[in-house]
Design a protein around this motif. Sequence first.
Motif, PDB file in Angstrom:
ATOM      1  N   ALA A  91      35.275  30.077  39.222  1.00 32.29           N
ATOM      2  CA  ALA A  91      35.530  30.168  37.786  1.00 32.29           C
ATOM      3  C   ALA A  91      36.032  28.843  37.224  1.00 32.29           C
ATOM      4  O   ALA A  91      35.716  28.465  36.092  1.00 32.29           O
ATOM      5  N   ALA A  92      36.809  28.093  38.035  1.00 34.00           N
ATOM      6  CA  ALA A  92      37.341  26.815  37.579  1.00 34.00           C
ATOM      7  C   ALA A  92      36.285  25.713  37.585  1.00 34.00           C
ATOM      8  O   ALA A  92      36.508  24.636  37.036  1.00 34.00           O
ATOM      9  N   SER A  93      35.139  25.990  38.206  1.00 40.48           N
ATOM     10  CA  SER A  93      34.110  24.960  38.359  1.00 40.48           C
ATOM     11  C   SER A  93      32.847  25.266  37.575  1.00 40.48           C
ATOM     12  O   SER A  93      31.869  24.532  37.685  1.00 40.48           O
ATOM     13  N   TYR A  94      32.825  26.340  36.790  1.00 39.21           N
ATOM     14  CA  TYR A  94      31.608  26.727  36.078  1.00 39.21           C
ATOM     15  C   TYR A  94      31.139  25.623  35.130  1.00 39.21           C
ATOM     16  O   TYR A  94      31.915  25.073  34.344  1.00 39.21           O
ATOM     17  N   THR A  95      29.855  25.318  35.201  1.00 37.44           N
ATOM     18  CA  THR A  95      29.218  24.473  34.191  1.00 37.44           C
ATOM     19  C   THR A  95      28.091  25.218  33.495  1.00 37.44           C
ATOM     20  O   THR A  95      27.525  24.724  32.528  1.00 37.44           O
ATOM     21  N   ARG A  96      27.749  26.396  34.008  1.00 35.04           N
ATOM     22  CA  ARG A  96      26.708  27.230  33.411  1.00 35.04           C
ATOM     23  C   ARG A  96      26.922  28.654  33.889  1.00 35.04           C
ATOM     24  O   ARG A  96      27.682  28.902  34.829  1.00 35.04           O
ATOM     25  N   ASP A  97      26.282  29.608  33.230  1.00 41.39           N
ATOM     26  CA  ASP A  97      26.405  31.009  33.608  1.00 41.39           C
ATOM     27  C   ASP A  97      25.733  31.254  34.950  1.00 41.39           C
ATOM     28  O   ASP A  97      24.619  30.780  35.202  1.00 41.39           O
ATOM     29  N   LEU A  98      26.396  32.012  35.808  1.00 41.42           N
ATOM     30  CA  LEU A  98      25.847  32.380  37.111  1.00 41.42           C
ATOM     31  C   LEU A  98      26.022  33.889  37.303  1.00 41.42           C
ATOM     32  O   LEU A  98      26.915  34.332  38.024  1.00 41.42           O
ATOM     33  N   PRO A  99      25.178  34.692  36.669  1.00 43.67           N
ATOM     34  CA  PRO A  99      25.339  36.151  36.770  1.00 43.67           C
ATOM     35  C   PRO A  99      25.223  36.657  38.191  1.00 43.67           C
ATOM     36  O   PRO A  99      25.874  37.630  38.568  1.00 43.67           O
ATOM     37  N   ASP A 100      24.403  35.999  39.026  1.00 40.92           N
ATOM     38  CA  ASP A 100      24.269  36.451  40.408  1.00 40.92           C
ATOM     39  C   ASP A 100      25.566  36.257  41.183  1.00 40.92           C
ATOM     40  O   ASP A 100      25.837  36.973  42.148  1.00 40.92           O
ATOM     41  N   ALA A 101      26.364  35.267  40.789  1.00 38.70           N
ATOM     42  CA  ALA A 101      27.644  35.044  41.464  1.00 38.70           C
ATOM     43  C   ALA A 101      28.584  36.220  41.227  1.00 38.70           C
ATOM     44  O   ALA A 101      29.355  36.596  42.114  1.00 38.70           O
ATOM     45  N   VAL A 102      28.526  36.813  40.046  1.00 38.68           N
ATOM     46  CA  VAL A 102      29.350  37.986  39.757  1.00 38.68           C
ATOM     47  C   VAL A 102      28.922  39.153  40.633  1.00 38.68           C
ATOM     48  O   VAL A 102      29.750  39.880  41.195  1.00 38.68           O
ATOM     49  N   THR A 103      27.617  39.324  40.768  1.00 34.46           N
ATOM     50  CA  THR A 103      27.101  40.390  41.630  1.00 34.46           C
ATOM     51  C   THR A 103      27.521  40.179  43.078  1.00 34.46           C
ATOM     52  O   THR A 103      27.940  41.104  43.771  1.00 34.46           O
ATOM     53  N   LEU A 104      27.410  38.932  43.531  1.00 24.56           N
ATOM     54  CA  LEU A 104      27.799  38.612  44.897  1.00 24.56           C
ATOM     55  C   LEU A 104      29.276  38.879  45.115  1.00 24.56           C
ATOM     56  O   LEU A 104      29.667  39.465  46.133  1.00 24.56           O
ATOM     57  N   HIS A 105      30.111  38.475  44.178  1.00 27.49           N
ATOM     58  CA  HIS A 105      31.549  38.687  44.348  1.00 27.49           C
ATOM     59  C   HIS A 105      31.882  40.170  44.447  1.00 27.49           C
ATOM     60  O   HIS A 105      32.708  40.574  45.270  1.00 27.49           O
ATOM     61  N   ALA A 106      31.250  40.980  43.607  1.00 24.67           N
ATOM     62  CA  ALA A 106      31.523  42.420  43.639  1.00 24.67           C
ATOM     63  C   ALA A 106      31.174  43.012  45.003  1.00 24.67           C
ATOM     64  O   ALA A 106      31.910  43.837  45.550  1.00 24.67           O
ATOM     65  N   ALA A 107      30.046  42.567  45.559  1.00 22.41           N
ATOM     66  CA  ALA A 107      29.651  43.068  46.877  1.00 22.41           C
ATOM     67  C   ALA A 107      30.627  42.607  47.956  1.00 22.41           C
ATOM     68  O   ALA A 107      31.021  43.383  48.831  1.00 22.41           O
ATOM     69  N   LEU A 108      31.024  41.338  47.901  1.00 22.50           N
ATOM     70  CA  LEU A 108      31.972  40.817  48.894  1.00 22.50           C
ATOM     71  C   LEU A 108      33.328  41.505  48.774  1.00 22.50           C
ATOM     72  O   LEU A 108      33.968  41.824  49.777  1.00 22.50           O
ATOM     73  N   GLU A 109      33.766  41.736  47.564  1.00 26.08           N
ATOM     74  CA  GLU A 109      35.062  42.366  47.347  1.00 26.08           C
ATOM     75  C   GLU A 109      35.097  43.768  47.938  1.00 26.08           C
ATOM     76  O   GLU A 109      36.090  44.179  48.559  1.00 26.08           O
ATOM     77  N   GLU A 110      34.007  44.478  47.785  1.00 20.16           N
ATOM     78  CA  GLU A 110      33.943  45.845  48.306  1.00 20.16           C
ATOM     79  C   GLU A 110      33.986  45.853  49.832  1.00 20.16           C
ATOM     80  O   GLU A 110      34.631  46.694  50.445  1.00 20.16           O
ATOM     81  N   ARG A 111      33.277  44.901  50.448  1.00 22.09           N
ATOM     82  CA  ARG A 111      33.199  44.889  51.908  1.00 22.09           C
ATOM     83  C   ARG A 111      34.433  44.281  52.561  1.00 22.09           C
ATOM     84  O   ARG A 111      34.754  44.598  53.706  1.00 22.09           O
ATOM     85  N   ALA A 112      35.132  43.409  51.843  1.00 16.82           N
ATOM     86  CA  ALA A 112      36.253  42.690  52.444  1.00 16.82           C
ATOM     87  C   ALA A 112      37.379  43.627  52.849  1.00 16.82           C
ATOM     88  O   ALA A 112      37.982  43.470  53.919  1.00 16.82           O
ATOM     89  N   THR A 113      37.680  44.610  52.015  1.00 13.33           N
ATOM     90  CA  THR A 113      38.784  45.516  52.323  1.00 13.33           C
ATOM     91  C   THR A 113      38.528  46.282  53.611  1.00 13.33           C
ATOM     92  O   THR A 113      39.402  46.390  54.479  1.00 13.33           O
ATOM     93  N   ALA A 114      37.312  46.805  53.758  1.00 14.63           N
ATOM     94  CA  ALA A 114      36.980  47.542  54.978  1.00 14.63           C
ATOM     95  C   ALA A 114      36.975  46.626  56.193  1.00 14.63           C
ATOM     96  O   ALA A 114      37.437  46.995  57.277  1.00 14.63           O
ATOM     97  N   ALA A 115      36.470  45.406  56.021  1.00 11.79           N
ATOM     98  CA  ALA A 115      36.418  44.480  57.150  1.00 11.79           C
ATOM     99  C   ALA A 115      37.808  44.038  57.581  1.00 11.79           C
ATOM    100  O   ALA A 115      38.077  43.841  58.768  1.00 11.79           O
ATOM    101  N   ASP A 116      38.726  43.881  56.626  1.00 10.06           N
ATOM    102  CA  ASP A 116      40.096  43.492  56.973  1.00 10.06           C
ATOM    103  C   ASP A 116      40.743  44.505  57.910  1.00 10.06           C
ATOM    104  O   ASP A 116      41.481  44.142  58.831  1.00 10.06           O
ATOM    105  N   ALA A 117      40.456  45.779  57.664  1.00  8.38           N
ATOM    106  CA  ALA A 117      41.082  46.822  58.472  1.00  8.38           C
ATOM    107  C   ALA A 117      40.621  46.782  59.923  1.00  8.38           C
ATOM    108  O   ALA A 117      41.329  47.240  60.822  1.00  8.38           O
ATOM    109  N   ALA A 118      39.444  46.222  60.176  1.00 11.99           N
ATOM    110  CA  ALA A 118      38.884  46.235  61.529  1.00 11.99           C
ATOM    111  C   ALA A 118      38.981  44.885  62.238  1.00 11.99           C
ATOM    112  O   ALA A 118      38.598  44.776  63.398  1.00 11.99           O
ATOM    113  N   SER A 119      39.488  43.849  61.568  1.00 10.56           N
ATOM    114  CA  SER A 119      39.464  42.512  62.157  1.00 10.56           C
ATOM    115  C   SER A 119      40.656  42.263  63.080  1.00 10.56           C
ATOM    116  O   SER A 119      41.712  42.887  62.935  1.00 10.56           O
TER     117      SER A 119
END
Length: 681
Positions: free
Chosen positions: A118-146
């Motif tokens: 977000a601090a480095s944006y020079t243009r809109d990156l809608p796919d980055a928002v989609t990617l973050h949402a997917a990573l955020e969802e998986r990170a919590t479950a992965a933390d529990a098993a790491s």
Amino acid sequence: MSPHDQHETPGIDLARLRPWFAEAVPQARAEALSATLITGGKSNLTYRLSDGGSSWILRRPPLGHVLATAHDMGREYAVMAALADLHAVDPDAVGLGGFGRPQSFLTRQVARWRKQLAASYTRDLPDAVTLHAALEERATAADAASRPGIVHGDFRLDNVLVDGDDRLRAVIDWEMATVGDPVTDLALMLLYTRLARLVGPEIAPTPPTSSARRRSSPGTRPAAAATSATWASTWASRPSSSPRSSRASTSATWADRPSAPASTASVAERSTWTWATVSSPKGGGQWVGPGQDRVLALIEEVGLSTFKTYVDGKSIYLRGGKRQTFAGAVPPMKPSALADFQRLAVKLEEMASTVPLDAPWSAPRAVEWDSTTFGQWLDANAATDEAKWLFTLAFTVIQGEDPHLSSLLLILFHIAGCGGIEHMISTTGGSQESRVVGGTQRISQEPAKRLGKRVVLSSPVTEIRRQDRGVLVKSERVTVRCKRVIVAMSPADAGRIRFTPHLPVRRATLQRRWHNGTESKLFAVYDKPFWRDAGFSGSAMTDLPVARFVVDNSPPDGSVGILLTFMGTAGSGPGLTWSDAVLDDPRARRDALLADLTKLFGPKAAHPVRHLEQDWAREPWISGRVSTRPPGLMTQYTDAVSRPVGRIHWAGTETATVYDGYLEGAVRAGERVAKEVGAAL
């Protein structure tokens, strides 16, 4: 001034370095010290120091402004002084137990990445928002098993040293090291490997650049120095192998040509293709059964085989807190509910018999049936709650969506074209009888191997432009001119493509109003299918919070045990619903699933070796699972789903007249459109 200082190396003040170096490395001839920048790096600077007899490696942050928490050389030294073999080290054993915060490591990393981006944006990156949402969802479950371990933080080929014989000698750039999930280092290295493979010389406009490597002088060995200003490296571990390319998103494939084009420009300027196919993956299909002759023939043709879905043993029926077991296909419903279920089935079959498969919108009562949903029809016609609940459960799984969102005409069309209700919901003798060894994705992967470079992956199509003598298909990596183009994807997904000139109103509106199912799949993986030893088939129908419909999804050899269930997205309403906690919190969802499976199959179900989820609605290149149709769509837009638009032809399972929504329908649609295009050429 020493003669070595006359041509100062950028980033090093040798006059100031020599006194410190003489104290830190007494055996060195500091007065003769010289420095050479090792080129090729992208971040911290790496130098070869020499006194004419011995050599050392010196590291420093990059020149210019750096963020406060970036390029921390103190952290790099601290971890390098403690380590020998990176990922095998116990942080506590080498005094690095307090070096980081392993709890919720992945969740914090995802949050940090988002802030940095977000601090480095020079243009809109809608796919980055989609990617973050997917990573955020998986990170919590992965933390529990790491399991906590040392994390390098920037583990890639750019950060290694090789000698004159191209042998990997050292890993550098340790200033981002911490304690967390060490698998992230492997993931990062594989990510760079994958990125290097996404653009190949046959397709790319220019040849890809290899990953940069920092090379030490021939015969030079980097030495580990024990001071906070040296920056020598630990010996590198063996590099891991590259992963196989995974299934890509929207793809463009070409046929009738001997090989793929040499570059994007050459495709646009020199190549005219006979026909092109634009396609996207379908979500969730895994079963085949009797009557699905075309897909079964294709499976055999490409050298694959099937195996029967496991059904031996007792199944479970749990409703209203009462758990019952049964054998065969008919659950132990109350007699009145069973009679009501049969009555509803007979009525639906009679209605379906009047629906023409090639034009369902022309049925005598099509407008009436297309003005209501299947769920509303059940609400009005079911005499018992149990029969209505079982129909709702069965068709929610089949359609991937609440029956209250699907047109009654669509359901009748499916009943007429898919072998009837019993065939649709049955395993043995029905549509869920068999699975493909190795997974159904192999049905497309095997032909793709034969087509070779004519299949271009990871190249989303952005525009299809109709012209007087052909079609121009533009994608991320290639541009193709062809005589005809086949779009083999859901109308909802086809709406992502820009069509020039505009599509006819009926087709364009159809794409905007089309709806795909939003179900996801949840898997619990065990070291073996333990329920079989207890005499259970692994199948269950329940009204539990998560595991409503459960099946044994284990591989044919039973080497591991897998239980599969489906979950929708509704938080309230007349159909099946799930709580917000389960829908929004991955950990709560996992806990609820395991609690349900434990109630069904006993305490062993509480301890899977892995928990997996596949949410088709979150996939970036498809908008969900099986295509549904809301009321009004079929009668208002009739044949727009398959009617060609000039040189554009439509395929995909949604265009099939038999087994619409199934793998069988996809194959039949492909065969139909191939004949259609062949006749037009």
